[in-house]
Scaffold this motif. Structure first.
Motif, PDB file in Angstrom:
ATOM      1  N   ASP A   1      21.223  -2.202  20.070  1.00 35.37           N
ATOM      2  CA  ASP A   1      21.238  -1.202  21.136  1.00 35.37           C
ATOM      3  C   ASP A   1      21.105   0.204  20.548  1.00 35.37           C
ATOM      4  OD1 ASP A   1      21.494  -2.886  23.337  1.00 35.37           O
ATOM      5  OD2 ASP A   1      23.685  -2.883  23.272  1.00 35.37           O
ATOM      6  N   ARG A   2      20.500   1.069  21.341  1.00 33.91           N
ATOM      7  CA  ARG A   2      20.430   2.497  21.020  1.00 33.91           C
ATOM      8  C   ARG A   2      21.232   3.217  22.100  1.00 33.91           C
ATOM      9  NH1 ARG A   2      16.980   4.230  17.297  1.00 33.91           N
ATOM     10  NH2 ARG A   2      16.749   6.259  18.305  1.00 33.91           N
ATOM     11  N   VAL A   3      22.346   3.813  21.688  1.00 34.54           N
ATOM     12  CA  VAL A   3      23.355   4.293  22.632  1.00 34.54           C
ATOM     13  C   VAL A   3      23.415   5.816  22.649  1.00 34.54           C
ATOM     14  CG1 VAL A   3      25.807   4.231  23.237  1.00 34.54           C
ATOM     15  CG2 VAL A   3      24.733   2.221  22.185  1.00 34.54           C
ATOM     16  N   VAL A   4      23.395   6.394  23.859  1.00 35.78           N
ATOM     17  CA  VAL A   4      23.738   7.801  24.060  1.00 35.78           C
ATOM     18  C   VAL A   4      25.119   7.850  24.694  1.00 35.78           C
ATOM     19  CG1 VAL A   4      23.259   9.866  25.434  1.00 35.78           C
ATOM     20  CG2 VAL A   4      21.404   8.758  24.187  1.00 35.78           C
ATOM     21  N   GLU A   5      26.012   8.621  24.088  1.00 34.19           N
ATOM     22  CA  GLU A   5      27.368   8.770  24.604  1.00 34.19           C
ATOM     23  C   GLU A   5      27.582  10.197  25.079  1.00 34.19           C
ATOM     24  OE1 GLU A   5      32.075   8.344  23.293  1.00 34.19           O
ATOM     25  OE2 GLU A   5      30.523   8.489  21.739  1.00 34.19           O
ATOM     26  N   LEU A   6      27.812  10.365  26.373  1.00 35.69           N
ATOM     27  CA  LEU A   6      28.112  11.681  26.943  1.00 35.69           C
ATOM     28  C   LEU A   6      29.622  11.861  27.011  1.00 35.69           C
ATOM     29  CD1 LEU A   6      25.688  11.974  30.014  1.00 35.69           C
ATOM     30  CD2 LEU A   6      25.250  12.522  27.625  1.00 35.69           C
ATOM     31  N   GLY A   7      30.108  12.955  26.432  1.00 36.35           N
ATOM     32  CA  GLY A   7      31.547  13.182  26.369  1.00 36.35           C
ATOM     33  C   GLY A   7      32.125  12.402  25.213  1.00 36.35           C
ATOM     34  N   ALA A   8      31.680  12.742  23.995  1.00 37.81           N
ATOM     35  CA  ALA A   8      32.002  11.935  22.818  1.00 37.81           C
ATOM     36  C   ALA A   8      33.404  12.185  22.288  1.00 37.81           C
ATOM     37  CB  ALA A   8      30.975  12.195  21.718  1.00 37.81           C
ATOM     38  N   GLY A   9      34.106  13.214  22.780  1.00 39.67           N
ATOM     39  CA  GLY A   9      35.492  13.439  22.399  1.00 39.67           C
ATOM     40  C   GLY A   9      35.670  13.650  20.913  1.00 39.67           C
ATOM     41  N   ILE A  10      36.502  12.818  20.279  1.00 37.49           N
ATOM     42  CA  ILE A  10      36.790  12.940  18.854  1.00 37.49           C
ATOM     43  C   ILE A  10      35.959  11.985  18.009  1.00 37.49           C
ATOM     44  CG2 ILE A  10      39.101  13.909  19.127  1.00 37.49           C
ATOM     45  CD1 ILE A  10      40.256  11.096  18.776  1.00 37.49           C
ATOM     46  N   GLY A  11      34.973  11.358  18.619  1.00 38.96           N
ATOM     47  CA  GLY A  11      34.082  10.483  17.863  1.00 38.96           C
ATOM     48  C   GLY A  11      34.614   9.084  17.658  1.00 38.96           C
ATOM     49  N   PHE A  12      35.666   8.705  18.377  1.00 42.76           N
ATOM     50  CA  PHE A  12      36.245   7.381  18.200  1.00 42.76           C
ATOM     51  C   PHE A  12      35.310   6.283  18.691  1.00 42.76           C
ATOM     52  CE2 PHE A  12      38.761   3.954  20.304  1.00 42.76           C
ATOM     53  CZ  PHE A  12      39.080   3.256  19.152  1.00 42.76           C
ATOM     54  N   ILE A  13      34.782   6.438  19.900  1.00 42.53           N
ATOM     55  CA  ILE A  13      33.919   5.399  20.459  1.00 42.53           C
ATOM     56  C   ILE A  13      32.660   5.223  19.612  1.00 42.53           C
ATOM     57  CG2 ILE A  13      32.462   4.763  22.426  1.00 42.53           C
ATOM     58  CD1 ILE A  13      35.403   4.254  22.910  1.00 42.53           C
ATOM     59  N   SER A  14      32.018   6.320  19.236  1.00 43.86           N
ATOM     60  CA  SER A  14      30.802   6.214  18.423  1.00 43.86           C
ATOM     61  C   SER A  14      31.107   5.573  17.072  1.00 43.86           C
ATOM     62  CB  SER A  14      30.159   7.585  18.235  1.00 43.86           C
ATOM     63  OG  SER A  14      31.078   8.513  17.690  1.00 43.86           O
ATOM     64  N   SER A  15      32.248   5.909  16.488  1.00 47.62           N
ATOM     65  CA  SER A  15      32.639   5.312  15.210  1.00 47.62           C
ATOM     66  C   SER A  15      32.938   3.823  15.369  1.00 47.62           C
ATOM     67  CB  SER A  15      33.866   6.025  14.637  1.00 47.62           C
ATOM     68  OG  SER A  15      33.580   7.375  14.345  1.00 47.62           O
ATOM     69  N   PHE A  16      33.577   3.452  16.464  1.00 48.47           N
ATOM     70  CA  PHE A  16      33.858   2.045  16.753  1.00 48.47           C
ATOM     71  C   PHE A  16      32.556   1.263  16.920  1.00 48.47           C
ATOM     72  CE2 PHE A  16      34.696  -1.451  19.719  1.00 48.47           C
ATOM     73  CZ  PHE A  16      35.756  -2.095  19.099  1.00 48.47           C
ATOM     74  N   LEU A  17      31.617   1.840  17.648  1.00 52.83           N
ATOM     75  CA  LEU A  17      30.327   1.177  17.842  1.00 52.83           C
ATOM     76  C   LEU A  17      29.635   0.920  16.506  1.00 52.83           C
ATOM     77  CD1 LEU A  17      28.952   3.233  20.872  1.00 52.83           C
ATOM     78  CD2 LEU A  17      29.602   0.820  20.917  1.00 52.83           C
ATOM     79  N   ALA A  18      29.647   1.926  15.640  1.00 53.46           N
ATOM     80  CA  ALA A  18      28.928   1.821  14.368  1.00 53.46           C
ATOM     81  C   ALA A  18      29.625   0.909  13.372  1.00 53.46           C
ATOM     82  CB  ALA A  18      28.732   3.212  13.767  1.00 53.46           C
ATOM     83  N   THR A  19      30.954   1.032  13.255  1.00 49.74           N
ATOM     84  CA  THR A  19      31.661   0.303  12.198  1.00 49.74           C
ATOM     85  C   THR A  19      32.126  -1.088  12.615  1.00 49.74           C
ATOM     86  OG1 THR A  19      33.826   1.242  12.795  1.00 49.74           O
ATOM     87  CG2 THR A  19      32.486   2.468  11.189  1.00 49.74           C
ATOM     88  N   GLN A  20      32.510  -1.257  13.876  1.00 49.69           N
ATOM     89  CA  GLN A  20      33.074  -2.532  14.317  1.00 49.69           C
ATOM     90  C   GLN A  20      32.084  -3.419  15.062  1.00 49.69           C
ATOM     91  OE1 GLN A  20      36.303  -3.066  13.145  1.00 49.69           O
ATOM     92  NE2 GLN A  20      35.763  -1.108  12.172  1.00 49.69           N
ATOM     93  N   LEU A  21      31.103  -2.816  15.726  1.00 51.20           N
ATOM     94  CA  LEU A  21      30.130  -3.599  16.485  1.00 51.20           C
ATOM     95  C   LEU A  21      28.742  -3.566  15.864  1.00 51.20           C
ATOM     96  CD1 LEU A  21      31.165  -2.744  20.175  1.00 51.20           C
ATOM     97  CD2 LEU A  21      32.003  -4.554  18.654  1.00 51.20           C
ATOM     98  N   GLY A  22      28.580  -2.807  14.787  1.00 50.91           N
ATOM     99  CA  GLY A  22      27.318  -2.808  14.055  1.00 50.91           C
ATOM    100  C   GLY A  22      26.135  -2.236  14.805  1.00 50.91           C
ATOM    101  N   VAL A  23      26.394  -1.315  15.736  1.00 49.81           N
ATOM    102  CA  VAL A  23      25.294  -0.722  16.510  1.00 49.81           C
ATOM    103  C   VAL A  23      24.422   0.120  15.587  1.00 49.81           C
ATOM    104  CG1 VAL A  23      24.732   0.880  18.371  1.00 49.81           C
ATOM    105  CG2 VAL A  23      26.596  -0.765  18.646  1.00 49.81           C
ATOM    106  N   ARG A  24      23.120  -0.029  15.710  1.00 45.76           N
ATOM    107  CA  ARG A  24      22.213   0.574  14.726  1.00 45.76           C
ATOM    108  C   ARG A  24      22.024   2.066  14.906  1.00 45.76           C
ATOM    109  NH1 ARG A  24      16.075   0.186  16.108  1.00 45.76           N
ATOM    110  NH2 ARG A  24      16.011  -0.095  18.365  1.00 45.76           N
ATOM    111  N   SER A  25      22.203   2.592  16.134  1.00 49.17           N
ATOM    112  CA  SER A  25      21.948   4.013  16.328  1.00 49.17           C
ATOM    113  C   SER A  25      22.679   4.536  17.555  1.00 49.17           C
ATOM    114  CB  SER A  25      20.443   4.248  16.485  1.00 49.17           C
ATOM    115  OG  SER A  25      20.115   5.586  16.280  1.00 49.17           O
ATOM    116  N   VAL A  26      23.372   5.686  17.376  1.00 50.19           N
ATOM    117  CA  VAL A  26      24.144   6.302  18.456  1.00 50.19           C
ATOM    118  C   VAL A  26      23.894   7.807  18.440  1.00 50.19           C
ATOM    119  CG1 VAL A  26      26.434   6.621  19.485  1.00 50.19           C
ATOM    120  CG2 VAL A  26      25.953   4.551  18.147  1.00 50.19           C
ATOM    121  N   MET A  27      23.797   8.413  19.611  1.00 46.11           N
ATOM    122  CA  MET A  27      23.725   9.864  19.743  1.00 46.11           C
ATOM    123  C   MET A  27      24.909  10.335  20.568  1.00 46.11           C
ATOM    124  SD  MET A  27      22.555  12.860  19.243  1.00 46.11           S
ATOM    125  CE  MET A  27      21.014  12.517  18.391  1.00 46.11           C
ATOM    126  N   CYS A  28      25.765  11.167  19.975  1.00 46.44           N
ATOM    127  CA  CYS A  28      26.912  11.745  20.667  1.00 46.44           C
ATOM    128  C   CYS A  28      26.515  13.067  21.310  1.00 46.44           C
ATOM    129  CB  CYS A  28      28.047  12.015  19.684  1.00 46.44           C
ATOM    130  SG  CYS A  28      28.726  10.565  18.885  1.00 46.44           S
TER     131      CYS A  28
END
Length: 226
Positions: free
Chosen positions: A48-75
């Motif tokens: 998945d290629r994920v755009v996150e609106l309202g990224a806060g402290i970067g927890f969700i984007s970090s979780f996506l990348a490190t725990q779910l192996g998502v290849r690309s995220v834009m905060c």
């Protein structure tokens, strides 16, 4: 004093200017973004290629990348101080496949310029609404949501923008997006606002997915053509 807090395998810098006592309690108790993060593994795929609106402290984007192996995220985050913190959080977690954009996303029914963003403590109470009292205001560049999605070639959109969801999807072009994971804020926009938000997504071809949705975290999936 520890340099980091750890939540669900994600390191978060222990910066008291951002991780205030209320935020720290939520992290240590495992409550921070609990519903949202427990829903993500049920529908997120590594490609998945994920755009996150309202990224806060970067927890969700970090979780996506490190725990779910998502290849690309834009905060996308309106608070410039949080953008700097997100960058540090990503570095602490060894993440290089996540970008950060300081902007406010607009629907196609609005004209881009700059928004006044009202910063509060804790940070998750910050919004485009001047009420209630705020700590400071900052001027933030506006971008069309459709343009952000197209430039990033996103197929997943995650939204947590403290009431800004009400008209976000009015006339938006979500042609490539297959999944929208939305945190709704009824106390900010009321039932009429929730109806408007859901109606806009329905008009764009999305349906509510009960199997993943929990509490205020709601998943919409694009309905395929028969």
């Amino acid at each position: 004093m520890n340099d980091f807090h750890e939540l669900r395998g994600v390191k978060l810098p222990d910066d008291p200017s951002i991780i205030t006592p209320q935020v720290k309690r939520a992290i240590l108790a495992g409550r921070y973004e609990k519903d949202e993060v427990e829903g993500l593994p049920k529908f997120i795929e590594p490609d998945d290629r994920v755009v996150e609106l309202g990224a806060g402290i970067g927890f969700i984007s970090s979780f996506l990348a490190t725990q779910l192996g998502v290849r690309s995220v834009m905060c996308v985050e309106a608070n410039p101080s949080l953008c700097e913190f997100i960058t540090r959080a990503h570095a602490a977690n060894g993440i290089s496949n996540v970008g950060v954009l300081n902007a406010v996303a607009l629907s196609n029914s609005q004209s881009p310029g700059t928004s006044t963003f009202y910063v509060r403590e804790p940070f998750w109470s910050s919004s485009l609404d001047p009420k209630p009292d705020y700590v400071k205001e900052v001027s933030v560049p506006e971008r069309y949501l459709s343009e952000i999605l197209d430039e990033f070639d996103a197929n997943v959109l995650i939204v947590d923008i403290e009431g800004g969801e009400k008209n976000l999807f009015d006339g938006a072009n979500l042609a490539r997006v297959q999944k929208v994971y939305l945190e709704v804020h009824t106390r900010k926009i009321g039932l009429r606002g929730i109806k408007a938000c859901f109606d806009h997504l329905s008009a764009l071809g999305f349906a509510y997915d009960q199997r993943v949705s929990r509490g205020g975290s709601v998943l919409f999936r694009r309905i395929g053509r028969r």
